[in-house]
Design a protein around this motif. Structure first.
Motif, PDB file in Angstrom:
ATOM      1  N   ALA A  20       0.660  -1.107   0.085  1.00 47.24           N
ATOM      2  CA  ALA A  20      -0.176  -0.084   0.004  1.00 47.24           C
ATOM      3  C   ALA A  20       0.948   1.189  -0.079  1.00 47.24           C
ATOM      4  N   LEU A  21       2.065   1.387   0.869  1.00 45.29           N
ATOM      5  CA  LEU A  21       2.761   2.420   0.862  1.00 45.29           C
ATOM      6  C   LEU A  21       3.727   2.625  -0.440  1.00 45.29           C
ATOM      7  N   GLU A  22       3.976   1.275  -0.890  1.00 43.66           N
ATOM      8  CA  GLU A  22       4.822   1.332  -2.145  1.00 43.66           C
ATOM      9  C   GLU A  22       3.875   2.107  -3.397  1.00 43.66           C
ATOM     10  N   LEU A  23       2.514   1.748  -3.262  1.00 45.10           N
ATOM     11  CA  LEU A  23       1.696   2.323  -4.587  1.00 45.10           C
ATOM     12  C   LEU A  23       1.537   3.807  -4.297  1.00 45.10           C
ATOM     13  N   ALA A  24       1.391   4.217  -2.993  1.00 47.82           N
ATOM     14  CA  ALA A  24       1.217   5.494  -2.461  1.00 47.82           C
ATOM     15  C   ALA A  24       2.408   6.511  -2.888  1.00 47.82           C
ATOM     16  N   VAL A  25       3.459   5.904  -2.557  1.00 45.72           N
ATOM     17  CA  VAL A  25       4.587   6.885  -2.980  1.00 45.72           C
ATOM     18  C   VAL A  25       4.855   6.759  -4.385  1.00 45.72           C
ATOM     19  N   LYS A  26       4.794   5.752  -5.151  1.00 51.96           N
ATOM     20  CA  LYS A  26       4.898   5.574  -6.413  1.00 51.96           C
ATOM     21  C   LYS A  26       4.054   6.625  -7.349  1.00 51.96           C
ATOM     22  N   HIS A  27       2.621   6.634  -6.709  1.00 56.33           N
ATOM     23  CA  HIS A  27       1.797   7.683  -7.599  1.00 56.33           C
ATOM     24  C   HIS A  27       1.488   8.885  -6.897  1.00 56.33           C
ATOM     25  N   LYS A  28       2.366   9.339  -5.805  1.00 56.21           N
ATOM     26  CA  LYS A  28       2.310  10.493  -4.877  1.00 56.21           C
ATOM     27  C   LYS A  28       1.017  10.916  -4.769  1.00 56.21           C
ATOM     28  N   THR A  29       0.463   9.883  -4.035  1.00 56.44           N
ATOM     29  CA  THR A  29      -0.923  10.245  -3.531  1.00 56.44           C
ATOM     30  C   THR A  29      -1.422   9.246  -2.321  1.00 56.44           C
ATOM     31  N   HIS A  30      -2.123   9.889  -1.592  1.00 54.26           N
ATOM     32  CA  HIS A  30      -2.740   9.028  -0.112  1.00 54.26           C
ATOM     33  C   HIS A  30      -1.456   8.441   0.655  1.00 54.26           C
TER      34      HIS A  30
ATOM     35  N   ILE B  67      -7.937  13.397   5.767  1.00 52.61           N
ATOM     36  CA  ILE B  67      -8.215  12.096   5.126  1.00 52.61           C
ATOM     37  C   ILE B  67      -9.493  11.740   4.537  1.00 52.61           C
ATOM     38  N   LYS B  68     -10.503  11.818   5.254  1.00 50.03           N
ATOM     39  CA  LYS B  68     -11.828  11.315   5.313  1.00 50.03           C
ATOM     40  C   LYS B  68     -12.412  12.166   3.928  1.00 50.03           C
ATOM     41  N   ALA B  69     -12.085  13.532   3.783  1.00 53.82           N
ATOM     42  CA  ALA B  69     -12.478  14.375   2.714  1.00 53.82           C
ATOM     43  C   ALA B  69     -11.880  13.970   1.406  1.00 53.82           C
ATOM     44  N   LYS B  70     -10.538  13.569   1.465  1.00 55.73           N
ATOM     45  CA  LYS B  70     -10.010  13.041   0.176  1.00 55.73           C
ATOM     46  C   LYS B  70     -10.351  11.758   0.105  1.00 55.73           C
TER      47      LYS B  70
END
Length: 778
Positions: A701-711, A749-752
């Motif tokens: 999950a962290l790897e995807l978030a960092v890769k796509h620069k989101t969440h 976070i909830k808003a996002k």
């Protein structure tokens, strides 16, 4: 099935005949204590003397040089080895000229056998020695030294081991000096003959205590006969490994490979010292103690399919009987019938020169084409085409007689292919490799090329039997196989790059078969007869597998039963004594398969409600998920009280986009990686991250978030909440690094998250017409 015996009024030899051997399917050589080598021509009935041996040579054993050499086929054998009582073996040409005589043993040379490649010769003698010789008769090694005479010897199918007798013991000795020797007590009397078949890998033995036995290659007893009146003096496997012949005093017996007897003949022959099968497996020749050479033709084989029964009444004649109206047709052939197969509305017959294709709708006008080589060893049919296996290769033909393809792979040995190691469906051909029995090669029948990315299926242990399912879509084709441990596995055939799961669905399975009309699998497990109504369930919801199985007590089938066929709702099983038993299974699963294949979901639901069977409902639930019909899946899961799954399916139906729904269906089936890939391809990055968070795949999950620069903050927040719930502290350096200086704000976070869901809904709400107008403007 029976033997049609042919015996001359007066013997051609003056003394006992010790050995016989076929050069072709119609020519035989015999050797006798009268020192004569005779040639028998079965086409014109002539018998001629080929050679007269010196008076001090009494022949004991004869073996023709193998016909297949380095993949090139000779038309017929050109020379043979003859062992004799003077301690020598002789290499003799077809014309009777002794090319070479070699001093081999002290005392008589009791047996001599070429290996299957023709590269080595093994001899055994009264002196208890086993010697390996080169093709030209040069001594290579003395493999073993026994204290007792060795009466018989045989090569294993890959020519890497030797089977020989030692008194009451059978011994399998590898050629490698350091390899382990297998030895066991096989008989209560001296063992006189052994034979090891290349196709089925089974061993025959015959002893002085008047019994014959069948063993597997690990020394396990599969069959032991009743005691006969006299010692069993000869045994021999048919080339295809389906039958074997047994010879004794005034006795010739034809047996199935599992041991039970088809026919017993009592000819006036004296003891039958040696039996040889013709190269096409249709005839037997026996060396008789009274100077005769006995010939026996295998007739009255039967083939049954639905309401048709076909019998080979004579060598060139078949009788077709339709049991519904008792109509009878006679089929006449120009040459001797060698192999036949009846399935999928067609009869395919191979003779010594031609192949005939009959349709059950018209028996009068067959399609006929010439064969490249006469000795067809196997015919296998699918709905749209069939294959022939002969010494030259594997050939696929359409039912119009057109050659479609001829698949090949390195090291292919067509002489050892049988129905257990090859399987054919409309779009796939599967062959288990003999050189590496853990590998199954897959081919496209139409092109003959390897299927998919060309990679074979590899398993962790040796595969014993394979079978492809026959119905359904090409990309859903499945193959089932039994391995050495008798475990039953299933896997997908179409494989492009990604390795498909091989899933175990049964243990201690001795025999199995797919249904001919739908993808239902049946098998015999120890004391149970089992039917897997929907084997594909393991790829949809593995928890449902036990609920989709029908079981019945199988103790009535006795030891080692075999499934012969599974046609419609009837399974035919052959017991160890040769008797056939027919079992009917409920017709409803096949009807359910038909409804689902035609997308008649309402009819499928009505059927399940009518039958009121939990097994059927469980099948429908899995089928609905596999076909992504979540409304039917919800109803079916509710009917089998799977409340948690009903709730999850309900939540899937509420998801805003089609991509999300498909991804969660894949998650439901356990395909996490595929679900993530589908979401990322659709641009739903947050949903892919959330899937990994829900599965506690934190690092991914962290790897995807960092890769796509989101969440990134979303992942860290959920991770922190998870740790707080368990009273733990963060120890993962990667999470500590990204959490540095970052304050978790749940409202933000909830808003996002709400924004992401709104975006997904917005994408889904765009109608096709709006999309089209946007495309035109662009």
């Amino acid at each position: 099935m029976r033997l049609k015996i042919s015996l001359l009024k007066e013997p051609k030899h003056k003394e006992l005949v010790s050995c016989v051997g076929w050069t072709t399917a119609d020519e035989l050589y015999s050797c006798s204590d009268d020192h004569q080598i005779m040639k028998w021509n079965l086409l014109n009935g002539e018998t001629t003397q080929v050679a007269k041996l010196p008076d001090d040579i009494y022949p004991i054993d004869l073996h023709w040089f193998p016909r297949s050499l380095s993949g090139k086929k000779q038309i017929q054998a050109e020379n043979f080895v003859l062992t004799s009582s003077d301690g020598k073996f002789h290499l003799i040409s077809k014309t009777g000229r002794v090319e070479k005589s070699v001093e081999a043993h002290c005392g008589a040379v009791l047996a001599g056998r070429w290996n299957y490649e023709g590269t080595a010769l093994v001899t055994v003698g009264e002196d208890g020695q086993i010697k390996i010789w080169s093709k030209s008769g040069m001594l290579r090694s003395t493999l073993a030294q026994q204290g007792t005479p060795i009466y018989s010897v045989a090569w294993c199918p890959n020519s890497e081991k030797i089977l020989y007798t030692s008194g009451k013991q059978l011994i399998i000795k590898p050629l490698q000096p350091s390899a382990k020797i297998l030895q066991w007590k096989a008989h209560d009397g001296i063992i006189l003959k052994v034979d090891w078949n290349t196709v089925n890998d089974l061993i025959l033995s015959a002893g002085e205590e008047c019994k014959y036995k069948v063993w597997d290659s690990f020394g396990r007893l599969l069959y032991s006969s009743q005691s006969h009146e006299y010692p069993i003096t000869s045994v021999a496997w048919a080339p295809d490994g389906e039958l074997f012949a047994v010879g004794s005093f005034h006795t010739l017996r034809l047996c199935d490979k599992t041991g039970w007897s088809y026919a017993l003949e009592k000819p006036n022959t004296g003891s039958i010292f040696n039996i040889a099968w013709s190269t096409d497996g249709t005839q037997i020749a026996g060396a008789c103690g009274n100077g005769h050479v006995i010939f026996a033709h295998v007739v009255e084989q039967r083939w049954v399919w639905k309401n048709f029964r076909i019998t080979l009444t004579k060598r060139r004649t078949m009788e077709v009987r339709n049991v519904l109206n008792d109509a009878v047709d006679l089929l006449e052939f120009r040459d001797r019938v060698i192999k036949a197969s009846l399935n999928y509305g067609h009869l395919v017959v191979s003779t010594s020169l031609q192949c005939y294709i009959f349709s059950i709708k018209n028996w009068n006008t067959p399609l006929i084409f010439d064969l490249k080589e006469g000795t067809v060893s196997l015919i296998l049919q699918a709905e749209r085409h069939f294959l022939l296996v002969d010494g030259g290769g594997i050939y696929l033909y359409s039912y119009e007689g057109r050659l479609i393809s001829s698949p090949k792979f390195p090291g292919i040995r067509t002489d050892i292919i049988n129905v257990q190691t090859i399987s054919l469906s409309n779009d796939t051909l599967a062959i288990r490799d003999k050189s590496d029995e853990k590998v199954i090669y897959l081919f496209d029948p139409l092109s003959g090329k390897p299927l998919g990315d060309g990679k074979p299926i590899s398993h962790k242990s040796e595969i014993m039997e394979i079978a492809l399912d026959q119905k359904g879509l090409t990309n859903e084709r499945k193959i089932a196989f039994i391995d050495k441990s008798r475990d039953l596995y299933i896997t997908s055939v179409k494989r492009f790059g990604k390795e498909q799961k091989v899933i175990k669905i049964g243990t201690m399975v001795h025999t199995f078969a797919w249904n001919d009309t739908c993808n239902i699998l049946c098998g015999l497990q120890e004391t149970r007869f089992t039917v897997w109504y929907y084997p594909n369930v393991v790829y949809v919801d593995k928890d449902l597998l036990p609920k989709t199985i029908y079981e019945k007590d199988a103790s009535e089938f006795s030891k080692n039963p075999q499934i012969v066929s599974f046609i419609g709702s009837q399974v035919t099983i052959r017991r160890a004594d040769g008797s056939l038993i027919h079992i009917s299974i409920p017709p409803y699963p096949a009807l359910l398969h038909e409804y689902v294949n035609n997308s008649k979901w309402d009819d499928a639901i009505r059927l399940c409600r009518f039958v009121k069977d939990q097994t059927l409902r469980a099948c429908l639930a899995a089928m609905a998920v596999a076909n992504q019909d979540m409304n039917t899946a919800e109803i079916a899961y509710a009917s089998i009280d799977e409340t948690d799954k009903v709730q999850y399916i309900s939540s899937i139906k509420d998801l805003p986009s089609k991509e999300s729904r498909l991804a969660h269906i894949l998650l439901f089936s356990g395909s996490e990686q595929e679900a993530e890939t589908r979401l990322l391809q659709a641009g739903l990055v947050y949903q892919a991250i959330q899937v990994n968070i829900n599965l506690y795949n934190w690092e991914r999950a962290l790897e995807l978030a960092v890769k796509h620069k989101t969440h990134v903050d979303t992942v860290l927040a959920y991770r922190q909440k998870f740790l707080d719930d368990f009273g733990k502290k963060e120890t993962n350096q990667r999470f500590l690094q990204y959490a540095e200086g970052l304050e978790v704000n749940w409202d933000k976070i909830k808003a996002k998250i709400e924004l992401e869901i709104a975006k997904e809904r917005e994408r889904t709400a765009v109608t096709p017409a709006v999309r089209a107008s946007v495309t035109i403007q662009r």
